[in-house]
Enzyme design. Sequence first.
Site, short mmCIF file in Angstrom:
data_model
loop_
_atom_site.label_atom_id
_atom_site.label_comp_id
_atom_site.label_asym_id
_atom_site.label_seq_id
_atom_site.Cartn_x
_atom_site.Cartn_y
_atom_site.Cartn_z
N ASP A 101 -9.99 -4.59 12.59
CA ASP A 101 -9.81 -3.17 12.30
C ASP A 101 -9.13 -3.02 10.95
O ASP A 101 -8.04 -2.44 10.83
CB ASP A 101 -8.99 -2.51 13.42
CG ASP A 101 -8.92 -1.00 13.30
OD1 ASP A 101 -9.75 -0.44 12.56
OD2 ASP A 101 -8.04 -0.39 13.93
N ASP A 113 -1.74 0.92 13.38
CA ASP A 113 -1.41 2.20 14.02
C ASP A 113 -1.38 2.11 15.54
O ASP A 113 -0.95 3.05 16.23
CB ASP A 113 -2.40 3.29 13.60
CG ASP A 113 -3.85 2.89 13.80
OD1 ASP A 113 -4.16 2.24 14.82
OD2 ASP A 113 -4.69 3.24 12.95
N ASP A 132 -0.36 -12.09 6.66
CA ASP A 132 -1.71 -12.04 6.11
C ASP A 132 -2.67 -12.61 7.14
O ASP A 132 -2.42 -13.68 7.72
CB ASP A 132 -1.76 -12.85 4.82
CG ASP A 132 -3.16 -12.92 4.24
OD1 ASP A 132 -3.57 -11.96 3.58
OD2 ASP A 132 -3.84 -13.95 4.48
N ALA A 133 -3.77 -11.92 7.40
CA ALA A 133 -4.71 -12.33 8.44
C ALA A 133 -5.27 -13.72 8.19
O ALA A 133 -5.37 -14.55 9.11
CB ALA A 133 -5.85 -11.32 8.55
N HIS A 169 -12.10 4.43 17.76
CA HIS A 169 -11.45 3.30 18.43
C HIS A 169 -12.15 2.91 19.73
O HIS A 169 -12.20 1.72 20.07
CB HIS A 169 -9.96 3.62 18.66
CG HIS A 169 -9.17 3.65 17.38
ND1 HIS A 169 -8.77 4.81 16.78
CD2 HIS A 169 -8.75 2.63 16.58
CE1 HIS A 169 -8.12 4.52 15.67
NE2 HIS A 169 -8.09 3.21 15.52
N ASP A 183 -0.89 -7.55 11.48
CA ASP A 183 -1.00 -6.55 10.41
C ASP A 183 -0.05 -6.93 9.29
O ASP A 183 1.11 -7.28 9.53
CB ASP A 183 -0.66 -5.16 10.95
CG ASP A 183 -1.03 -4.06 9.97
OD1 ASP A 183 -2.06 -3.40 10.16
OD2 ASP A 183 -0.28 -3.86 8.99
N GLN A 239 0.83 -1.20 0.00
CA GLN A 239 0.00 0.00 0.00
C GLN A 239 0.87 1.25 0.00
O GLN A 239 2.08 1.19 0.18
CB GLN A 239 -0.90 0.02 1.24
CG GLN A 239 -0.14 -0.10 2.55
CD GLN A 239 -0.97 -0.65 3.68
OE1 GLN A 239 -2.16 -0.86 3.55
NE2 GLN A 239 -0.35 -0.88 4.82
#
Length: 525
Positions: free
Chosen positions: A373, A301, A355-356, A277, A321, A247
């Site tokens: 999220d 983040d 990767d999730a 959040h 993440d 990204q």
Amino acid sequence: MKPVAPATVHAPLLLLTATFFIAVSGLVYELLTGTLSSYLLGDSVYQFSLVIGLFMTAMGLGAYFSRFIQSKLSLAFIQIQMLLALTGGLSAPFLFYAFTYLDNYSAFLWLSCILTGSLIGLEIPLIIRILQYYQILKLNISNVLTADYIGALAAALLFPLVLVPQLGLMRTSLLFGLLNLLVAALAVWIFHTDIIIRQRLKMIVTEVVLIATVLGSAMVYSEQLLQFFELRLYQDEVLFARSTPYQRLVVTRKGPRFRLFINGNLQFDSLDEYRYHESLVHPAMSLSRQRQQVLILGGGDGMAVREVLKYPDVAQVTLVDLDPTMTDLFRDNPLLKQLNDKSLSHPKVKVVNADAWQYLQQSQAFYNVIIIDLPDPHHISLSKLYSQAFYHLLSQHLARDGMLVTQATSPFYARTAFWCIAHTLAASKDALSHENTLYTQAYHNYVPSFGEWGFVLASHQQIFWETANFQQQLPENLRYLNTHVLENAIIFPPDMQELETEVNRLQQHPLLRYYETAWTQWFPS
């Protein structure tokens, strides 16, 4: 007409080498244009399909029109390489400029694809015709196409693994423009005995030097050029900008205010991120009977982690993440780590860059709370993480009395997409009881930067939101959430109330269609 014999006996090998390099550059221009359009406009499936279609059509036109080049083949090949150095090498700066300063990006995208694609389409027919001086047709075509296909493979591997993460889109574009110019220079040397080349050598050398100066200067100042475009695009000071293999990350600052953009889409504004959040994390944490093990997917983040750590009974938080650049940035940057209270360095926090889906397939762990999220489902690789199959996989890792929550885009701006996510979760098989589906509860809150924003809870057991003792369970000193806000969070006004949608499955992605249609209606590009 027979082509002029190249000067060197190594000409066939050199021309095949040139074929390899022009194949690499041609595919890189195609991948770069598709990636850049996806970054700027979203909907990667559509953007890549459009770019590939335009390039292939233009290449076909170029191949067709190559028949009208009757003579001076060597000169034509050199001129095509110089033109490609300009159109391909400057394609990224040109498209950035079009998106930032001009109203009709799509028209300039078409123009760039057609010009560059047509020139690429001219190359192979000309090389085959030049090489017929040395080889019979079947060997000639076989060798040229072999070099072309190997070059395409090299480009396909280099682009995501090396070029984008190390150079970024702007420098990659300019570098391959210089590569086309190098091929032009190589062709000048190969054909230097050709009388046409000798007559025009001074002019050709001047053109090569001028183009090299333009591309080289742009290469040297590419970061400043990109910052110039992004300053116009984001208005505030660009604190951090980097293209990763996954990204484009941009963090902006205006005084004490920070904003994060992923692929041009706002992810948080430090002025009001606490509303998002707190709404994402605390209902699930409050309703779960136990909170020892917490899994967060996305959220690199560290803001969601910050909220989870407000519960003293949490033993471990696992943050998964995909992008290590994201988690490193918000762990190490002295300004940004203050926003998440240095949560990513907390001893209870384990950061996994993976990767999730793959992580969950390989993991045997169970979690009391799972928090999703992830960015909005604006392309198919994200849409699959909002699918029935993925939610069933998640349920296999959710403790018997645990809670799962996902952000679910806006129930106002993208009403059908929001309810599609809610219905998909509600239709997902419960891993503990294959006869049942998950219990769910949709809710929403207002985040000024985003508008009305939605979330969906899920559990193996029925969710008793109305009778929950939030006042006792919520941590102290929250900036937004309280019992009154939560009581109203499950009430949807008429323009956000539930409506019928399809379930999002891997075989088809109605969510992607719902999402793009809804947001385009409000914010046409």
